[in-house]
Design a protein around this motif. Structure first.
Motif, short mmCIF file in Angstrom:
data_model
loop_
_atom_site.label_atom_id
_atom_site.label_comp_id
_atom_site.label_asym_id
_atom_site.label_seq_id
_atom_site.Cartn_x
_atom_site.Cartn_y
_atom_site.Cartn_z
N PHE A 45 55.45 71.43 68.96
CA PHE A 45 56.10 70.17 69.32
C PHE A 45 55.11 69.19 69.93
O PHE A 45 55.03 68.05 69.54
CB PHE A 45 57.23 70.40 70.34
N SER A 46 54.37 69.63 70.95
CA SER A 46 53.50 68.73 71.68
C SER A 46 52.30 68.30 70.86
O SER A 46 51.71 67.27 71.13
CB SER A 46 53.04 69.38 72.98
N ARG A 47 51.94 69.07 69.85
CA ARG A 47 50.76 68.72 69.06
C ARG A 47 51.10 67.78 67.91
O ARG A 47 50.40 66.81 67.67
CB ARG A 47 50.11 69.99 68.52
N TYR A 48 52.17 68.07 67.20
CA TYR A 48 52.49 67.29 66.02
C TYR A 48 53.69 66.37 66.21
O TYR A 48 53.92 65.48 65.40
CB TYR A 48 52.75 68.22 64.82
N GLY A 49 54.46 66.59 67.26
CA GLY A 49 55.55 65.69 67.56
C GLY A 49 56.84 66.03 66.84
O GLY A 49 56.88 66.77 65.86
N VAL A 50 57.91 65.48 67.37
CA VAL A 50 59.24 65.62 66.81
C VAL A 50 59.63 64.25 66.26
O VAL A 50 59.75 63.29 67.01
CB VAL A 50 60.25 66.06 67.89
N ARG A 51 59.81 64.16 64.95
CA ARG A 51 60.09 62.87 64.32
C ARG A 51 61.58 62.64 64.20
O ARG A 51 62.32 63.51 63.76
CB ARG A 51 59.45 62.80 62.93
N LEU A 52 61.99 61.45 64.60
CA LEU A 52 63.38 61.02 64.42
C LEU A 52 63.41 60.19 63.15
O LEU A 52 62.74 59.15 63.05
CB LEU A 52 63.82 60.19 65.62
N VAL A 53 64.17 60.65 62.15
CA VAL A 53 64.18 59.98 60.85
C VAL A 53 65.60 59.54 60.48
O VAL A 53 66.59 60.18 60.86
CB VAL A 53 63.59 60.88 59.74
N VAL A 54 65.66 58.44 59.73
CA VAL A 54 66.93 57.89 59.25
C VAL A 54 66.75 57.47 57.80
O VAL A 54 65.64 57.49 57.26
CB VAL A 54 67.37 56.67 60.10
N ARG A 55 67.83 57.06 57.18
CA ARG A 55 67.73 56.48 55.84
C ARG A 55 67.01 55.14 55.94
O ARG A 55 67.19 54.41 56.92
CB ARG A 55 69.12 56.29 55.24
N PRO A 56 66.18 54.80 54.95
CA PRO A 56 65.45 53.52 55.02
C PRO A 56 66.34 52.32 55.26
O PRO A 56 65.96 51.39 55.98
CB PRO A 56 64.76 53.45 53.65
N GLU A 57 67.54 52.33 54.68
CA GLU A 57 68.43 51.18 54.84
C GLU A 57 69.00 51.07 56.26
O GLU A 57 69.56 50.04 56.64
CB GLU A 57 69.58 51.22 53.83
N ASP A 58 68.85 52.14 57.06
CA ASP A 58 69.35 52.12 58.44
C ASP A 58 68.24 51.84 59.46
O ASP A 58 68.50 51.82 60.67
CB ASP A 58 70.00 53.47 58.79
N LEU A 59 67.02 51.62 58.98
CA LEU A 59 65.88 51.52 59.89
C LEU A 59 66.01 50.36 60.87
O LEU A 59 65.81 50.52 62.08
CB LEU A 59 64.58 51.39 59.09
#
Length: 203
Positions: A45-59
């Motif tokens: 977690f601390s090295r590569y991170g936790v990504r929060l992702v959504v649909r492109p249209e919701d960005l």
């Protein structure tokens, strides 16, 4: 989600869960993308991170929901970044961004990627100093850096995050250059933390 856009990266999963819940409260579907070897290595977690992702249209809605800082980029400044990214392809293109007294981008200074590589870039000290002098001659200062991602998402890679640079600068990324609709995105990179800014292009 078959197609995703990264909103933010967190070092701690709980921070990502809080942001995800905030988006859910606003009706935005999101998920956390974590490279932790299926939970067997939570230290990732601390090295590569936790990504929060959504649909492109919701960005855009996700930016607003999370109160993400905005940066306005004049059309000619953005156009210069896109053109330089295309010129440098298949390598990463790069340069510096001069800003006015209010910190707004006003000039793109295209430079040479000394690495001539598709996954990293280096600006030589001579070119950087030349860009600083050019900006100062126009009563501007350097307030940002830009580069392109030839084939990957316009989001900081591990190399970008660990690359150092002035933490006060805004980091602009164009990508994927090979895609049908490359995006211009902006970030602040401070001590390994990635904070995205919402980019508005126009006069």
């Amino acid at each position: 989600m078959s197609s995703e856009a990264t909103v933010a990266v967190y070092e701690v999963r709980s921070d990502g869960e809080i942001a995800k819940a905030r988006l859910a409260a606003d009706g935005i579907v999101a998920r956390l993308s974590v490279d932790d070897e299926g939970g067997l290595n939570p230290g990732f977690f601390s090295r590569y991170g936790v990504r929060l992702v959504v649909r492109p249209e919701d960005l855009d809605d996700a930016y607003e929901s999370l109160g993400i800082e905005q940066v306005r980029v004049p059309s000619e400044v953005a156009d210069a970044m896109f053109k330089h990214a295309g010129w440098a392809f298949p390598d990463e293109g790069c340069g510096l961004v001069a800003v006015d007294d209010d910190g707004g981008p006003v000039l793109t200074i295209c430079l040479t990627n000394a690495d001539h590589a598709p996954d990293r870039f280096t600006i030589t000290p001579d070119e950087q100093f030349g860009a600083i002098r050019h900006a100062e001659s126009r009563d501007l200062t350097i307030g940002g850096v830009f580069h392109s991602h030839p084939r990957s998402e316009a989001y900081p890679s591990a190399v970008d995050i660990g690359g150092g640079g002035d933490p006060a600068w805004v980091h602009f990324i164009v990508g994927p250059v090979a895609g049908p609709r490359p995006l211009l995105r902006a970030f602040r990179l401070v001590d390994g933390d990635v904070t995205e800014l919402k980019v508005t292009v126009g006069q």
